[in-house]
Design a protein around this motif. Structure first.
Motif, PDB file in Angstrom:
ATOM      1  N   LEU A 111       0.831  -1.209   0.000  1.00 52.16           N
ATOM      2  CA  LEU A 111       0.000   0.000   0.000  1.00 52.16           C
ATOM      3  C   LEU A 111       0.863   1.255   0.000  1.00 52.16           C
ATOM      4  CD1 LEU A 111      -2.779  -1.055   2.536  1.00 52.16           C
ATOM      5  CD2 LEU A 111      -3.105  -0.585   0.108  1.00 52.16           C
ATOM      6  N   CYS A 112       1.971   1.182   0.713  1.00 52.22           N
ATOM      7  CA  CYS A 112       2.897   2.314   0.772  1.00 52.22           C
ATOM      8  C   CYS A 112       3.423   2.651  -0.626  1.00 52.22           C
ATOM      9  CB  CYS A 112       4.047   1.969   1.717  1.00 52.22           C
ATOM     10  SG  CYS A 112       5.105   3.363   2.124  1.00 52.22           S
ATOM     11  N   PHE A 113       3.836   1.634  -1.363  1.00 50.59           N
ATOM     12  CA  PHE A 113       4.339   1.862  -2.719  1.00 50.59           C
ATOM     13  C   PHE A 113       3.222   2.313  -3.663  1.00 50.59           C
ATOM     14  CE2 PHE A 113       7.842  -1.029  -1.326  1.00 50.59           C
ATOM     15  CZ  PHE A 113       8.882  -0.134  -1.539  1.00 50.59           C
ATOM     16  N   MET A 114       2.013   1.829  -3.429  1.00 49.88           N
ATOM     17  CA  MET A 114       0.882   2.263  -4.250  1.00 49.88           C
ATOM     18  C   MET A 114       0.579   3.744  -4.018  1.00 49.88           C
ATOM     19  SD  MET A 114      -1.610  -1.075  -3.875  1.00 49.88           S
ATOM     20  CE  MET A 114      -2.989  -0.362  -4.777  1.00 49.88           C
ATOM     21  N   ILE A 115       0.711   4.186  -2.774  1.00 52.13           N
ATOM     22  CA  ILE A 115       0.520   5.610  -2.474  1.00 52.13           C
ATOM     23  C   ILE A 115       1.591   6.442  -3.174  1.00 52.13           C
ATOM     24  CG2 ILE A 115       0.612   7.344  -0.634  1.00 52.13           C
ATOM     25  CD1 ILE A 115      -0.671   5.273   1.223  1.00 52.13           C
ATOM     26  N   VAL A 116       2.824   5.952  -3.134  1.00 56.34           N
ATOM     27  CA  VAL A 116       3.917   6.655  -3.822  1.00 56.34           C
ATOM     28  C   VAL A 116       3.594   6.817  -5.307  1.00 56.34           C
ATOM     29  CG1 VAL A 116       6.334   6.473  -4.555  1.00 56.34           C
ATOM     30  CG2 VAL A 116       5.705   5.942  -2.193  1.00 56.34           C
ATOM     31  N   LYS A 117       3.124   5.741  -5.922  1.00 47.54           N
ATOM     32  CA  LYS A 117       2.798   5.783  -7.351  1.00 47.54           C
ATOM     33  C   LYS A 117       1.671   6.769  -7.632  1.00 47.54           C
ATOM     34  CE  LYS A 117       3.319   4.350 -11.584  1.00 47.54           C
ATOM     35  NZ  LYS A 117       4.552   4.718 -12.327  1.00 47.54           N
ATOM     36  N   GLU A 118       0.647   6.754  -6.787  1.00 48.22           N
ATOM     37  CA  GLU A 118      -0.472   7.686  -6.969  1.00 48.22           C
ATOM     38  C   GLU A 118      -0.009   9.135  -6.850  1.00 48.22           C
ATOM     39  OE1 GLU A 118      -3.650   7.550  -7.832  1.00 48.22           O
ATOM     40  OE2 GLU A 118      -3.531   5.401  -8.188  1.00 48.22           O
ATOM     41  N   LEU A 119       0.845   9.398  -5.881  1.00 44.56           N
ATOM     42  CA  LEU A 119       1.328  10.768  -5.683  1.00 44.56           C
ATOM     43  C   LEU A 119       2.227  11.210  -6.835  1.00 44.56           C
ATOM     44  CD1 LEU A 119       2.062  10.671  -1.842  1.00 44.56           C
ATOM     45  CD2 LEU A 119       0.185  11.855  -2.983  1.00 44.56           C
TER      46      LEU A 119
ATOM     47  N   LEU B 295      -0.770  17.360   1.240  1.00 47.81           N
ATOM     48  CA  LEU B 295      -0.126  18.558   1.778  1.00 47.81           C
ATOM     49  C   LEU B 295       1.144  18.215   2.549  1.00 47.81           C
ATOM     50  CD1 LEU B 295      -3.358  20.375   2.951  1.00 47.81           C
ATOM     51  CD2 LEU B 295      -1.753  21.280   1.271  1.00 47.81           C
ATOM     52  N   LYS B 296       1.155  17.041   3.161  1.00 46.50           N
ATOM     53  CA  LYS B 296       2.312  16.630   3.962  1.00 46.50           C
ATOM     54  C   LYS B 296       3.564  16.452   3.111  1.00 46.50           C
ATOM     55  CE  LYS B 296       3.998  15.308   7.973  1.00 46.50           C
ATOM     56  NZ  LYS B 296       4.054  16.223   9.135  1.00 46.50           N
ATOM     57  N   GLN B 297       3.385  16.209   1.817  1.00 50.22           N
ATOM     58  CA  GLN B 297       4.537  15.973   0.943  1.00 50.22           C
ATOM     59  C   GLN B 297       5.264  17.266   0.581  1.00 50.22           C
ATOM     60  OE1 GLN B 297       4.879  12.605   0.757  1.00 50.22           O
ATOM     61  NE2 GLN B 297       2.944  12.769   1.878  1.00 50.22           N
TER      62      GLN B 297
ATOM     63  N   TYR C 117       6.161  10.473   1.518  1.00 47.23           N
ATOM     64  CA  TYR C 117       6.220   9.394   0.534  1.00 47.23           C
ATOM     65  C   TYR C 117       7.071   9.750  -0.678  1.00 47.23           C
ATOM     66  CZ  TYR C 117       2.437   7.095   3.092  1.00 47.23           C
ATOM     67  OH  TYR C 117       1.685   6.471   4.064  1.00 47.23           O
ATOM     68  N   ILE C 118       7.069  11.007  -1.068  1.00 51.47           N
ATOM     69  CA  ILE C 118       7.810  11.422  -2.265  1.00 51.47           C
ATOM     70  C   ILE C 118       8.521  12.743  -1.990  1.00 51.47           C
ATOM     71  CG2 ILE C 118       6.284  10.262  -3.919  1.00 51.47           C
ATOM     72  CD1 ILE C 118       4.924  12.979  -4.396  1.00 51.47           C
ATOM     73  N   THR C 119       9.574  12.986  -2.746  1.00 55.35           N
ATOM     74  CA  THR C 119      10.232  14.291  -2.688  1.00 55.35           C
ATOM     75  C   THR C 119       9.573  15.203  -3.721  1.00 55.35           C
ATOM     76  OG1 THR C 119      11.906  13.513  -4.260  1.00 55.35           O
ATOM     77  CG2 THR C 119      12.432  13.358  -1.919  1.00 55.35           C
TER      78      THR C 119
END
Length: 311
Positions: free
Chosen positions: A32-40, A236-238, A182-184
């Motif tokens: 799920l963590c990697f899926m969130i990264v991909k979505e972002l 927003l956290k990113q 999750y992402i830079t």
């Protein structure tokens, strides 16, 4: 989401834990963590493509920026200003909503997985859970002390301690997915105001129910309140915290301006969109565990105290 049919409940993750064990559930969490990264990452591409490169949207955002400046002031003819901006940017909200909903749903699942892992860890290995919690608190205290006094020790960049303990903490459910980066990201023009416009464009689709909280006005609308809040919060956290500050400032200005217009027009009831905005701020504070004064810097506390009495 579109059918509003239940596909999961609070027993599902316990069953996965019983079937696949801690490693299986932790693996699902990482997936799920990697899926969130991909979505972002896809969101950033989408933002560049349909927001920044669209001349019509760009002009609408620029015009709105002029209308809402300064944030501490009030917006004249606020209903017309906001509705015009939403209308001119209408075409971007479907893709925006899709991303926010997906990220929000996955964050809810990650929170549930974390709770299940933490419960299992405390029940099956209470000494490991206690050791990890204390070590985590000790490291955080040392890092905080280092930033206050640089002469004090702190793990260096080449030290693998933080990386290694993170894996243990996540496996034991001692983490908060909402605080994760999750992402830079780089600076994005108009990012706070686009998120603000997105939020107020979705509020008319929702209504407050005393028993269920915020629910859809139309069952066919693919929107749900908790994923909406958590998706926006994660997004927003990113980015730099100043974007969040501007976003909260825009919501506060929206509330103040709308209430001022209602007062001048002698409208006795608090508008539904204002109630929705205040509920969002309330949930934002609750999920981020920030003090209420963070939002009271933008919305007078008497409005916060009052709106709960009129629900």
């Amino acid at each position: 989401m579109k059918t509003h049919q239940e596909v999961s409940n609070n027993r599902l993750l316990a069953e996965i834990q019983n079937t696949l064990g801690t490693f299986g559930l932790n693996g699902l969490d990482r997936l799920l963590c990697f899926m969130i990264v991909k979505e972002l990452q896809n969101f950033l591409i989408m933002f560049q493509k349909i927001v920044l490169r669209d001349k019509g949207v760009h002009e609408a955002l620029k015009s709105l920026m002029r209308s809402v400046s300064p944030l501490k002031g009030l917006v004249a003819n606020c209903n017309r200003v906001y509705s015009t901006a939403i209308t001119k940017t209408q075409k971007i909200w479907a893709a925006y909503l899709d991303t926010i909903m997906k990220v929000g749903q996955m964050q809810i699942l990650r929170r549930q997985i974390g709770n299940e892992l933490n419960y299992s860890c405390r029940f099956d290995s209470k000494h490991l859970a206690a050791a990890l919690e204390n070590l985590n608190k000790a490291i955080l205290a040392d890092i905080e002390a280092h930033y206050q006094d640089p002469s004090l020790p702190c793990p260096k960049e080449d030290n693998t301690l933080l990386y290694e303990i993170t894996a243990y903490l996540e496996a034991a459910g001692i983490h908060n997915p909402l605080n994760k980066i999750y992402i830079t990201t780089k600076r994005l023009p108009y990012f706070p105001i686009v998120n603000f416009l997105f939020l107020i464009s979705q509020l008319p689709k929702l209504q407050y129910n005393k028993n269920s909280g915020m629910v859809c006005r139309k069952p066919a609308d693919p929107i749900d309140w908790p994923p909406l809040v958590l998706g926006l919060l994660t997004l927003l956290k990113q980015f730099h915290s100043r974007y969040t500050e501007q976003f909260l400032g825009l919501i506060g200005q929206f509330v103040r301006s709308t209430m001022e217009q209602c007062t001048s027009q002698k409208v006795p009831e608090m508008p539904a969109d204002v109630v929705g905005a205040l509920l969002f701020l309330e949930d934002y504070v609750r999920y981020t565990k920030l003090p209420r004064r963070v939002v009271e810097a933008h919305v007078p506390n008497f409005i916060f105290d009052e709106f709960r009495t009129v629900l």
